[in-house]
Scaffold this active site. Structure first.
Site, PDB file in Angstrom:
ATOM      1  N   ALA A 140      19.881  19.324  61.489  1.00 54.85           N
ATOM      2  CA  ALA A 140      19.669  17.896  61.251  1.00 54.85           C
ATOM      3  C   ALA A 140      18.198  17.500  61.232  1.00 54.85           C
ATOM      4  CB  ALA A 140      20.410  17.082  62.308  1.00 54.85           C
ATOM      5  N   GLN A 194      23.173  23.442  58.227  1.00 53.36           N
ATOM      6  CA  GLN A 194      24.249  22.769  58.942  1.00 53.36           C
ATOM      7  C   GLN A 194      24.402  21.329  58.465  1.00 53.36           C
ATOM      8  OE1 GLN A 194      24.121  23.889  63.393  1.00 53.36           O
ATOM      9  NE2 GLN A 194      22.073  24.412  62.678  1.00 53.36           N
ATOM     10  N   HIS A 246      28.714  23.337  57.011  1.00 52.13           N
ATOM     11  CA  HIS A 246      29.562  22.219  57.430  1.00 52.13           C
ATOM     12  C   HIS A 246      30.022  21.342  56.268  1.00 52.13           C
ATOM     13  CE1 HIS A 246      27.517  22.651  61.618  1.00 52.13           C
ATOM     14  NE2 HIS A 246      28.542  23.466  61.477  1.00 52.13           N
ATOM     15  N   CYS A 253      41.475  14.483  47.409  1.00 48.96           N
ATOM     16  CA  CYS A 253      42.739  13.868  47.787  1.00 48.96           C
ATOM     17  C   CYS A 253      43.570  14.887  48.555  1.00 48.96           C
ATOM     18  CB  CYS A 253      43.491  13.393  46.542  1.00 48.96           C
ATOM     19  SG  CYS A 253      45.179  12.826  46.889  1.00 48.96           S
ATOM     20  N   CYS A 313      47.018  15.423  46.111  1.00 47.84           N
ATOM     21  CA  CYS A 313      46.982  16.097  44.801  1.00 47.84           C
ATOM     22  C   CYS A 313      45.710  16.913  44.587  1.00 47.84           C
ATOM     23  CB  CYS A 313      47.142  15.089  43.669  1.00 47.84           C
ATOM     24  SG  CYS A 313      45.682  14.041  43.392  1.00 47.84           S
ATOM     25  N   CYS A 334      47.167   8.612  43.186  1.00 46.90           N
ATOM     26  CA  CYS A 334      48.500   9.129  43.522  1.00 46.90           C
ATOM     27  C   CYS A 334      48.991   8.596  44.861  1.00 46.90           C
ATOM     28  CB  CYS A 334      48.496  10.662  43.534  1.00 46.90           C
ATOM     29  SG  CYS A 334      47.741  11.382  45.013  1.00 46.90           S
ATOM     30  N   ILE A 387       9.233  19.601  60.974  1.00 39.80           N
ATOM     31  CA  ILE A 387       9.286  20.714  60.031  1.00 39.80           C
ATOM     32  C   ILE A 387       8.699  20.366  58.667  1.00 39.80           C
ATOM     33  CG2 ILE A 387      11.655  20.186  59.366  1.00 39.80           C
ATOM     34  CD1 ILE A 387      12.025  23.248  59.038  1.00 39.80           C
TER      35      ILE A 387
END
Length: 246
Positions: A25, A104, A122, A130, A133, A153, A231
């Site tokens: 993160a 991640q 992740h 969906c 479907c 649907c 970073i």
């Protein structure tokens, strides 16, 4: 940050032929996407239910309306753009020294910056499907949906992200472990290395390892080079050095 550390990292990256980047993160915080576990992170904020519970498979299945209220507000950042870290990694891949990015994160910023070999442990907010479907939907369709996103649907749409209580995709695990095993330099950045099983992927790596993270991690003692700094700022300086030596 110590200039000598930056110069050493630039030298190592310049010499690498099969560098692999493993990030979390913290790579995206300089793109104004909040992390989870820092002092001001998402998990330190107050909600009716803990974020770890809201972002679980069981909670999604039981309370999809509440899940999506949180998810749309706190997990989707359509205006976010790549920062210097994403740009540097894409440039290193283009020059042939970076083998893979293992992330991640679910924001898709590595791909937006131009990285091609990205292993998303992740999942991604840009992929949604969906549950009935299996039709695909993009992030914009989720953002602009009313209440609970549903397919034509009638099925509920689920983000293609790994929620708490779900397993990582076997293909992603295999690809990540293979890339790390082939690396001649493992660069870890923007991660506290506290999320398992992903954090465990780097535990058995025996080659040269450099680590960039704002705070200390469990791997600091193992790494050959540790830089406690943002970073994006760090890799931006590295690329300036590499650019001046070409």
């Amino acid at each position: 940050m110590a200039r000598e550390q930056i110069k050493k990292l630039a030298q190592w990256i310049g010499e690498a032929e099969r560098m692999v980047f493993f990030g979390g993160a913290g790579v995206s915080t300089e793109s104004n996407i909040p992390d989870f576990r820092s002092v001001d992170g998402l998990y330190r904020q107050k909600w009716a239910d803990p974020p770890e519970e809201i972002l679980s498979h069981g909670y999604f299945m039981r309370h999809p309306r509440e899940f999506y209220h949180f998810y749309k507000e706190k997990m989707l950042f359509p205006k976010a753009r790549p920062n210097a870290a994403h740009d540097a990694l894409a440039a290193l891949e283009k020059r042939g020294s970076l083998l893979s990015v293992i992330t991640q994160n679910i924001d898709g910023l590595h791909q937006m910056a131009g990285s091609k070999s990205v292993i998303e442990l992740h999942g991604s907010v840009h992929r949604n499907f969906c549950m009935k479907c299996h039709k695909s939907f993009n992030m914009e369709e989720i953002l602009h949906s009313a209440d609970i996103p549903r397919c034509s649907c009638g099925g509920i749409i689920k983000p293609d992200v790994v929620l708490y209580g779900e397993q990582l995709a076997p293909k992603a695990i295999e690809s990540a472990l293979d890339a790390i095993a082939r690396a001649d330099l493992l660069l870890i950045g923007g991660t506290s290395l506290s999320v398992y099983p992903a954090a465990g992927f780097v535990a058995d790596y025996l080659g040269k390892m450099a680590l960039i993270n704002y705070s200390s991690t469990p791997m600091d003692q193992r790494a050959d080079l540790v830089i406690h700094a943002p970073i994006g700022e760090t890799l931006g300086e590295v690329m300036q050095i590499l650019g001046s030596t070409q």
